[in-house]
Design a protein around this motif. Sequence first.
Motif, PDB file in Angstrom:
ATOM      1  N   GLY A  30      11.442  29.152  68.485  1.00 36.86           N
ATOM      2  CA  GLY A  30      10.301  30.065  67.887  1.00 36.86           C
ATOM      3  C   GLY A  30       9.304  30.287  68.428  1.00 36.86           C
ATOM      4  N   ASP A  31       7.520  30.061  67.687  1.00 33.55           N
ATOM      5  CA  ASP A  31       7.005  30.229  68.660  1.00 33.55           C
ATOM      6  C   ASP A  31       6.323  29.590  70.079  1.00 33.55           C
ATOM      7  OD1 ASP A  31       5.973  28.139  67.887  1.00 33.55           O
ATOM      8  OD2 ASP A  31       3.823  28.454  67.377  1.00 33.55           O
ATOM      9  N   GLY A  32       7.282  28.865  70.940  1.00 34.68           N
ATOM     10  CA  GLY A  32       7.122  28.070  72.143  1.00 34.68           C
ATOM     11  C   GLY A  32       8.216  27.848  72.920  1.00 34.68           C
ATOM     12  N   LEU A  33       8.751  26.681  73.003  1.00 29.45           N
ATOM     13  CA  LEU A  33       9.874  26.076  74.510  1.00 29.45           C
ATOM     14  C   LEU A  33      10.030  24.228  73.764  1.00 29.45           C
ATOM     15  CD1 LEU A  33       8.371  26.921  77.707  1.00 29.45           C
ATOM     16  CD2 LEU A  33      10.648  27.968  76.689  1.00 29.45           C
ATOM     17  N   SER A  34      12.191  24.598  73.310  1.00 25.98           N
ATOM     18  CA  SER A  34      12.344  23.403  73.521  1.00 25.98           C
ATOM     19  C   SER A  34      12.345  22.792  74.821  1.00 25.98           C
ATOM     20  CB  SER A  34      13.304  23.540  72.364  1.00 25.98           C
ATOM     21  OG  SER A  34      14.881  22.310  72.547  1.00 25.98           O
ATOM     22  N   VAL A  35      12.233  21.736  75.167  1.00 23.90           N
ATOM     23  CA  VAL A  35      11.871  20.753  76.461  1.00 23.90           C
ATOM     24  C   VAL A  35      13.139  19.956  76.397  1.00 23.90           C
ATOM     25  CG1 VAL A  35      11.515  19.799  78.101  1.00 23.90           C
ATOM     26  CG2 VAL A  35      10.179  21.835  76.847  1.00 23.90           C
ATOM     27  N   ASP A  36      14.059  20.210  77.314  1.00 26.32           N
ATOM     28  CA  ASP A  36      15.365  18.577  76.794  1.00 26.32           C
ATOM     29  C   ASP A  36      15.002  17.989  78.142  1.00 26.32           C
ATOM     30  OD1 ASP A  36      17.086  18.799  74.725  1.00 26.32           O
ATOM     31  OD2 ASP A  36      17.713  20.504  75.186  1.00 26.32           O
ATOM     32  N   ILE A  37      15.097  16.471  78.574  1.00 31.02           N
ATOM     33  CA  ILE A  37      14.345  16.101  79.858  1.00 31.02           C
ATOM     34  C   ILE A  37      15.842  15.332  80.524  1.00 31.02           C
ATOM     35  CG2 ILE A  37      13.699  14.089  81.164  1.00 31.02           C
ATOM     36  CD1 ILE A  37      11.904  14.590  78.576  1.00 31.02           C
ATOM     37  N   VAL A  38      16.262  16.189  81.807  1.00 35.85           N
ATOM     38  CA  VAL A  38      17.745  16.254  81.831  1.00 35.85           C
ATOM     39  C   VAL A  38      17.425  15.375  83.194  1.00 35.85           C
ATOM     40  CG1 VAL A  38      19.663  16.929  83.286  1.00 35.85           C
ATOM     41  CG2 VAL A  38      18.055  18.862  81.680  1.00 35.85           C
ATOM     42  N   LYS A  39      16.401  15.049  83.891  1.00 30.77           N
ATOM     43  CA  LYS A  39      16.149  14.095  84.765  1.00 30.77           C
ATOM     44  C   LYS A  39      14.796  12.891  84.920  1.00 30.77           C
ATOM     45  CE  LYS A  39      17.411  12.557  89.751  1.00 30.77           C
ATOM     46  NZ  LYS A  39      17.241  13.298  90.932  1.00 30.77           N
ATOM     47  N   ARG A  40      14.757  11.982  84.762  1.00 29.15           N
ATOM     48  CA  ARG A  40      13.696  11.693  85.048  1.00 29.15           C
ATOM     49  C   ARG A  40      13.603   9.813  85.338  1.00 29.15           C
ATOM     50  NH1 ARG A  40      10.864  10.039  78.735  1.00 29.15           N
ATOM     51  NH2 ARG A  40      12.435   8.682  78.537  1.00 29.15           N
ATOM     52  N   ARG A  41      12.768   9.530  86.247  1.00 22.43           N
ATOM     53  CA  ARG A  41      12.598   7.988  86.507  1.00 22.43           C
ATOM     54  C   ARG A  41      12.368   7.451  85.432  1.00 22.43           C
ATOM     55  NH1 ARG A  41      10.347   7.083  92.646  1.00 22.43           N
ATOM     56  NH2 ARG A  41      12.152   8.581  93.767  1.00 22.43           N
ATOM     57  N   PRO A  54      13.635   5.942  80.724  1.00 23.59           N
ATOM     58  CA  PRO A  54      15.394   5.616  80.150  1.00 23.59           C
ATOM     59  C   PRO A  54      15.320   6.832  79.904  1.00 23.59           C
ATOM     60  CG  PRO A  54      12.937   5.417  78.504  1.00 23.59           C
ATOM     61  CD  PRO A  54      12.922   5.428  80.490  1.00 23.59           C
ATOM     62  N   LEU A  55      16.768   7.316  78.780  1.00 27.71           N
ATOM     63  CA  LEU A  55      17.784   8.794  78.590  1.00 27.71           C
ATOM     64  C   LEU A  55      16.298   9.035  77.174  1.00 27.71           C
ATOM     65  CD1 LEU A  55      21.305   8.765  79.011  1.00 27.71           C
ATOM     66  CD2 LEU A  55      19.671   9.733  79.975  1.00 27.71           C
ATOM     67  N   ARG A  56      16.380  10.572  77.185  1.00 30.41           N
ATOM     68  CA  ARG A  56      15.659  10.946  76.049  1.00 30.41           C
ATOM     69  C   ARG A  56      16.523  12.396  75.095  1.00 30.41           C
ATOM     70  NH1 ARG A  56      10.834  12.014  73.410  1.00 30.41           N
ATOM     71  NH2 ARG A  56      11.044  13.903  72.019  1.00 30.41           N
ATOM     72  N   THR A  57      17.198  11.252  74.472  1.00 35.91           N
ATOM     73  CA  THR A  57      18.717  12.358  74.098  1.00 35.91           C
ATOM     74  C   THR A  57      17.980  13.654  72.519  1.00 35.91           C
ATOM     75  OG1 THR A  57      18.594  11.038  71.674  1.00 35.91           O
ATOM     76  CG2 THR A  57      19.802  10.092  73.582  1.00 35.91           C
ATOM     77  N   GLU A  58      16.186  12.663  72.326  1.00 36.27           N
ATOM     78  CA  GLU A  58      16.266  14.473  71.289  1.00 36.27           C
ATOM     79  C   GLU A  58      14.460  15.627  72.883  1.00 36.27           C
ATOM     80  OE1 GLU A  58      16.234  14.783  68.510  1.00 36.27           O
ATOM     81  OE2 GLU A  58      17.633  13.268  68.408  1.00 36.27           O
TER      82      GLU A  58
END
Length: 246
Positions: A191-202, A204-208
């Motif tokens: 749309g008017d921005g970005l869809s950001v998936d967190i692939v790796k971080r220190r 928990p996993l974020r699925t959405e």
Amino acid sequence: MPSSPSALASHPEDLHPSLWRASQLARHHARTLDTGYAALSAELPGGGWPVGALIDLLVQQAGVGEMRLLAPALGATGGIGGIGNKRPIALVQPPHVPNGPGLDYIGVPLSRLMLVKAAKTVDALWAAEQILRAGSCGALLFWGQHVQTSSLRRLHLAAQSSDTLFVMIRPLAAAKDASPALLRLALRSCGDGLSVDIVKRRGPLRTEPLSLPLQPTPVLFSRHARTARRPLAPVAARGLQAEVAA
């Protein structure tokens, strides 16, 4: 320090600052920059971009919005380490000619930019390592295609000795490859921005995915971009010694 095993399990960072519970965001990272996007900062350990470490941005295509996403942090990099507000921002192997008016519009003036172009990837990697080791730049953005894990590890180690915001911008396909990066985000236009998936971080996993609105701007990268009155001065990769030693 907690004295009981149960207390240590609840507060592993008291045992060592690099430990964290898998269900929680890591608390330890002394140097971070606010992303400028509250929803994103809330999902990152330390509440922002880690400084002095490798960050992987995996993009649907170059120019999908990575510069607008990083703009608030780039504007703040000048003050890191108390050096003032004139520390340069190095752009290594950008996909096209950076557009001066577009970058100035998002708060990244040409006067702070240093463009590094190299005919070979090995030379670009060498240049990026020298910039990181010198610590002369507030930020280093490196657009790479096929970069070996060993090269990423070397750059990550070099970044740890600096207070530079270091971002590798690579294709989405690289998400399946191993990376020493502390943070990996996958960016897609939405749309008017970005869809950001967190692939790796220190943490928990974020699925959405996160949906981040981006301010519309003039084109930032273009094959036919017009430069501003003060054009970028290209720097040959193997001729950076004087630049990074300053």
